[in-house]
Design a protein around this motif. Structure first.
Motif, PDB file in Angstrom:
ATOM      1  N   UNK A  17       0.816  -1.221   0.000  1.00 57.41           N
ATOM      2  CA  UNK A  17       0.000   0.000   0.000  1.00 57.41           C
ATOM      3  C   UNK A  17       0.847   1.268   0.000  1.00 57.41           C
ATOM      4  N   UNK A  18       2.174   1.107  -0.011  1.00 57.79           N
ATOM      5  CA  UNK A  18       3.062   2.260  -0.063  1.00 57.79           C
ATOM      6  C   UNK A  18       3.436   2.828   1.282  1.00 57.79           C
ATOM      7  N   UNK A  50       5.380   2.977  10.382  1.00 56.99           N
ATOM      8  CA  UNK A  50       6.098   4.074  11.022  1.00 56.99           C
ATOM      9  C   UNK A  50       5.156   5.246  11.280  1.00 56.99           C
ATOM     10  N   UNK A  51       4.217   5.487  10.376  1.00 53.22           N
ATOM     11  CA  UNK A  51       3.248   6.577  10.527  1.00 53.22           C
ATOM     12  C   UNK A  51       1.832   5.992  10.552  1.00 53.22           C
ATOM     13  N   UNK A  52       1.022   6.463  11.514  1.00 53.12           N
ATOM     14  CA  UNK A  52      -0.364   6.024  11.606  1.00 53.12           C
ATOM     15  C   UNK A  52      -1.262   7.230  11.847  1.00 53.12           C
ATOM     16  N   UNK A  53      -2.516   7.073  11.484  1.00 53.64           N
ATOM     17  CA  UNK A  53      -3.477   8.162  11.695  1.00 53.64           C
ATOM     18  C   UNK A  53      -3.720   8.363  13.178  1.00 53.64           C
TER      19      UNK A  53
END
Length: 216
Positions: A39-40, A61-64
């Motif tokens: 999903x990139x 590494x990044x989440x909403x």
């Protein structure tokens, strides 16, 4: 990926969780692999070093941010994996700084309003001291859901460390604590820089020194 993140495969780090029951907790971990998934999204393959027998897990590494009302708004994305927590000292500044970019110092006794991390059940829970108790104990309030678990606990001084924030842009910073209409920093950061002659120089974020390039 090595250029984007300040940690690499084999490094120790800390991973944050938004799972119910562990919301807002930081877990010590080791990075075993990194990838960009189908999903990139950038992910790290983590070993939770305080949980023997736990399976390794791919973590984005990044989440909403669950408290954000819009995916496009500022602060809608949280960094869920950060470098290993800096060394820190309580009550005094070390005679010789450790070999690290940042060192945290807590100059005075814990007080009401201080933002701290509490070691409990193999992870660190970020909260605010709301009451000082006898025998080196304090009362902590965790952030309300969905960011935290929103409960109060009794904690021992020995299990506390100052809360620090980390971002790709600024690195380690100290959040502003507030109580009784006053604001302050629970800790101060000492930063070491390399000079042109390859000698270390140090800087205090709460000071003002031309050599150290310090900033509040």
């Amino acid at each position: 990926m090595d250029l984007l993140l300040p940690y690499k495969i084999g490094d120790l780090a800390e991973s944050k969780s938004f799972l119910n029951g562990y919301r807002g907790a930081w877990f010590r971990c080791k990075v075993h692999n990194m990838r960009v998934n189908d999903s990139g999204y950038l992910e790290c393959y983590l070993e939770y070093i305080d949980y023997d027998g736990e399976d390794l897990d791919w973590v984005a590494v990044f989440q909403e941010n669950p408290a954000s009302s819009s995916q496009n708004s500022k602060g809608s994305t949280e960094v869920m994996i950060r470098p290993s927590f800096p060394q820190w000292y309580y009550g005094h500044e070390p005679d010789q700084l450790p070999v690290s970019d940042v060192t945290a110092v807590v100059d005075e006794a814990w007080k009401i309003g201080d933002m701290v991390d509490w070691l409990k059940d193999g992870c660190y829970w970020s909260g605010t001291i709301t009451k000082l108790l006898k025998k080196d104990m304090v009362k902590l309030q965790l952030p309300a859901p969905p960011i935290g678990e929103g409960r109060c606990y009794i904690a021992n001084h020995k299990d506390l460390r100052p809360t620090l924030e980390w971002s790709l842009e600024k690195g380690w910073t100290v959040p502003l604590a507030q109580a009784n209409q006053k604001s302050w920093y629970t800790a101060r950061l000492l930063r070491q820089y390399k000079s042109d002659s390859d000698k270390s120089t140090s800087g205090d974020e709460n000071g003002d020194d031309e050599k150290g390039g310090m900033q509040q």
